[in-house]
Write a protein that holds these residues in place. Structure first.
Motif, mmCIF file in Angstrom:
data_model
loop_
_atom_site.group_PDB
_atom_site.id
_atom_site.type_symbol
_atom_site.label_atom_id
_atom_site.label_comp_id
_atom_site.label_asym_id
_atom_site.label_seq_id
_atom_site.Cartn_x
_atom_site.Cartn_y
_atom_site.Cartn_z
ATOM 1 N N SER A 17 9.576 -4.301 -8.322
ATOM 2 C CA SER A 17 7.938 -3.599 -7.712
ATOM 3 C C SER A 17 7.013 -3.881 -8.655
ATOM 4 C CB SER A 17 8.506 -2.212 -7.671
ATOM 5 O OG SER A 17 9.237 -1.692 -6.789
ATOM 6 N N GLN A 18 7.076 -3.854 -9.845
ATOM 7 C CA GLN A 18 5.713 -3.946 -10.865
ATOM 8 C C GLN A 18 5.988 -5.106 -11.678
ATOM 9 O OE1 GLN A 18 3.263 -1.848 -10.580
ATOM 10 N NE2 GLN A 18 4.361 -0.718 -8.943
ATOM 11 N N LYS B 139 12.338 -3.431 0.096
ATOM 12 C CA LYS B 139 10.960 -3.322 0.187
ATOM 13 C C LYS B 139 10.029 -4.431 0.700
ATOM 14 C CE LYS B 139 10.646 0.032 -3.644
ATOM 15 N NZ LYS B 139 11.731 0.459 -4.589
ATOM 16 N N ASN C 141 6.439 -4.228 2.411
ATOM 17 C CA ASN C 141 6.086 -2.804 2.510
ATOM 18 C C ASN C 141 4.717 -2.815 1.985
ATOM 19 O OD1 ASN C 141 5.583 0.071 1.606
ATOM 20 N ND2 ASN C 141 7.615 0.362 2.298
ATOM 21 N N ASN C 142 3.695 -2.232 2.727
ATOM 22 C CA ASN C 142 2.341 -2.113 2.683
ATOM 23 C C ASN C 142 2.121 -1.311 1.203
ATOM 24 O OD1 ASN C 142 1.577 -3.567 4.613
ATOM 25 N ND2 ASN C 142 1.434 -1.822 5.860
ATOM 26 N N ASN C 143 3.092 -0.443 0.741
ATOM 27 C CA ASN C 143 2.917 0.316 -0.277
ATOM 28 C C ASN C 143 3.151 -0.334 -1.443
ATOM 29 O OD1 ASN C 143 2.104 2.771 1.055
ATOM 30 N ND2 ASN C 143 4.136 3.335 1.412
ATOM 31 N N GLU C 144 4.031 -1.485 -1.438
ATOM 32 C CA GLU C 144 4.392 -2.172 -2.456
ATOM 33 C C GLU C 144 3.618 -3.595 -2.365
ATOM 34 O OE1 GLU C 144 7.117 -2.168 -4.757
ATOM 35 O OE2 GLU C 144 7.232 0.225 -4.188
ATOM 36 N N LYS D 30 -1.397 -10.542 -4.076
ATOM 37 C CA LYS D 30 -0.605 -9.638 -3.054
ATOM 38 C C LYS D 30 0.714 -10.171 -2.842
ATOM 39 C CE LYS D 30 -2.430 -8.660 0.868
ATOM 40 N NZ LYS D 30 -2.550 -9.394 2.151
ATOM 41 N N ASN E 24 3.453 -0.533 11.398
ATOM 42 C CA ASN E 24 2.617 0.427 10.470
ATOM 43 C C ASN E 24 2.718 0.366 9.017
ATOM 44 O OD1 ASN E 24 1.087 1.247 12.869
ATOM 45 N ND2 ASN E 24 2.043 2.879 12.940
ATOM 46 N N ASP E 25 4.013 0.148 8.579
ATOM 47 C CA ASP E 25 4.592 0.155 7.290
ATOM 48 C C ASP E 25 4.582 -1.271 6.634
ATOM 49 O OD1 ASP E 25 4.735 2.870 7.112
ATOM 50 O OD2 ASP E 25 6.728 2.861 8.255
ATOM 51 N N TYR E 26 4.846 -2.274 7.416
ATOM 52 C CA TYR E 26 5.049 -3.642 6.916
ATOM 53 C C TYR E 26 4.188 -4.590 7.447
ATOM 54 C CZ TYR E 26 9.282 -1.482 5.255
ATOM 55 O OH TYR E 26 10.149 -0.726 4.397
#
Length: 191
Positions: free
Chosen positions: A46-47, A90, A119-122, A134, A178-180
């Motif tokens: 993730s990070q 993700k 995933n837009n949150n990731e 990105k 909406n999420d990806y």
């Protein structure tokens, strides 16, 4: 260009069977497996993914889906994404054959699609390229960097991106639901 007289000298071996198209996505993923540690890190971590350690072969193998069932658990798949698919992973990259065009009897141009789904949150990550990178662009660019100009096992040419040969070649931004979101990358190779 061949004339009708060429067909009078019939030999089965003088005709393309498209057989390699069945194995080509696996050949591509195997090449990424061996030659692109950053590709796997961008999918898993993730990070600050590129500052993480390289994945083991066992970890990479566990990220590859080999069926059409429970696909949401995996990061690399061999089938097209559908908008109703729910992802627990993700990020995913889906590799599949989109089109095969014959040029003469023996040469076929294969269009290979890479669907990069994030995933837009990731989406936003910190890399050595940019502090505001990105993930979808990083994954897409890593695929291009690893495969563009590389001759894979059994193919007649290197993988390439060239609009003069395939007007669909290149990458475009896609909103999967909406999420990806992500990119659809189109590359070609002669078989």
């Amino acid at each position: 260009m061949y004339s009708p007289e060429d067909e009078l000298k019939f030999e089965q071996t003088a005709y393309n069977t498209y057989k390699l198209a069945r194995d080509l996505p696996t050949i591509i993923v195997n090449y990424l497996f061996e030659n692109s540690p950053d590709f796997w890190k961008l999918l898993k971590y993730s990070q600050n993914p590129l500052s993480e350690p390289d994945l083991t072969d066992k970890e990479k193998a566990s990220m590859i889906c080999k069926t059409s069932f429970n696909t949401e658990e995996f990061n690399v798949l061999f089938q097209k994404y559908t908008v109703d698919a729910m992802l627990k992973a993700k990020s995913q990259v889906r590799v599949f054959i989109d089109n095969i065009s014959s040029y003469g009897r023996t040469n076929a141009l294969v269009r290979v699609i890479f669907q990069v789904i994030v995933n837009n949150n990731e989406m936003m990550i910190n890399t050595n390229i940019s502090k505001n990178d990105k993930r979808d662009v990083a994954i897409m660019q890593t695929i291009v960097q690893t495969l563009n100009g590389v001759k894979l096992e059994k193919t007649k040419s290197q993988m390439f991106i060239n609009n003069q040969i395939d007007r669909f070649a290149g990458a475009e931004q896609v909103s999967y639901n909406n999420d990806y979101s992500g990119f659809q990358l189109t590359m070609d190779v002669w078989i």
